[in-house]
Write a protein that holds these residues in place. Sequence first.
Motif, mmCIF file in Angstrom:
data_model
loop_
_atom_site.group_PDB
_atom_site.id
_atom_site.type_symbol
_atom_site.label_atom_id
_atom_site.label_comp_id
_atom_site.label_asym_id
_atom_site.label_seq_id
_atom_site.Cartn_x
_atom_site.Cartn_y
_atom_site.Cartn_z
ATOM 1 N N PHE A 174 -8.264 3.645 -10.725
ATOM 2 C CA PHE A 174 -7.649 4.803 -9.972
ATOM 3 C C PHE A 174 -6.312 5.315 -10.771
ATOM 4 N N ASN A 175 -6.289 6.372 -11.117
ATOM 5 C CA ASN A 175 -5.078 7.061 -11.987
ATOM 6 C C ASN A 175 -3.965 7.312 -10.704
ATOM 7 N N THR A 176 -2.545 6.797 -11.375
ATOM 8 C CA THR A 176 -1.406 7.116 -10.473
ATOM 9 C C THR A 176 -1.815 6.696 -9.014
ATOM 10 N N PRO A 177 -2.104 5.473 -8.697
ATOM 11 C CA PRO A 177 -2.310 5.041 -7.367
ATOM 12 C C PRO A 177 -1.079 4.958 -6.414
ATOM 13 N N MET A 178 -1.074 5.513 -5.187
ATOM 14 C CA MET A 178 0.177 5.483 -4.322
ATOM 15 C C MET A 178 0.027 4.378 -3.316
#
Length: 281
Positions: free
Chosen positions: A249-253
């Motif tokens: 996943f792109n830019t996971p938080m």
Amino acid sequence: MTTAVSAAVFSSAASSAAPPDKGVGPLLRAWRERRRVSQLELALRADSSARHISFIETGRSRPSEEMVLRLAEHLDVPVRERNALLLAAGYAPHYPETPLDDPALGALRDGMERLIQGYEPYPALVVDAMYTVVAANRGITMLLAGVAESLLAPPLNAMRLTLHPEGLAPRIRNLREWRGHLLAQMERQIALYRSDALRALYEEVAAYPVPETGPEDREPAEPVPYFALPMQVEHEGRVLSFISSISTFNTPMDVTVAELAIETFLPADPATVKYLHSLGT
């Protein structure tokens, strides 16, 4: 989502809390050196100065929470490790770690299920950083026919399923090559992260016996100009060939989300495509 060559993520079992004898400075320096970035280059990226970066790394200056996160972002530090850097600097973790079965991640689970089901009849699965299978489609189920029941008991582990002598290993035509690829992938992860759990898994699967005479020594299949190393696996008298692709996943938080990977197996030759579509899965 972003396609990557490997799953550069780790599960909660592979926690990487900062060692008690290291502050944030040495940890940041280690990440900078891994990324082969100079102090000046990092300073320019982070809108700081090489002098300030030097002071942080030597412990002469304590970075703010914002600076720790900024440096971690520019060094492409994984989410779990960013929390470790914050703890080493005396701050609270910034990224939550939500259990995958939490209702808050319901949309994520549903989305991943739809994605891998939509990939059928080709195989696809979702794993965490310890290669535990958290979801799989019918294409994967087809490949696992004949695997020992003990390996199919939850929690399933993709590395064990592939390399165990009672798993897929006896049916993988290019076992030595594919095994080398998987072990090298794990070695790269171990070299970059502190993960006792991953190292233990690596030592386990690396110790599985490899027969002196294996599937590679059987009558070779018709040559195909593959564009990447395939996994060539026997299934009901046929040899199926797949190229593996792993997405994160792109830019996971969230730590949990950051440590998930979706692996899809693209048919590597026309015969494999034709056979899978003939199954009607």
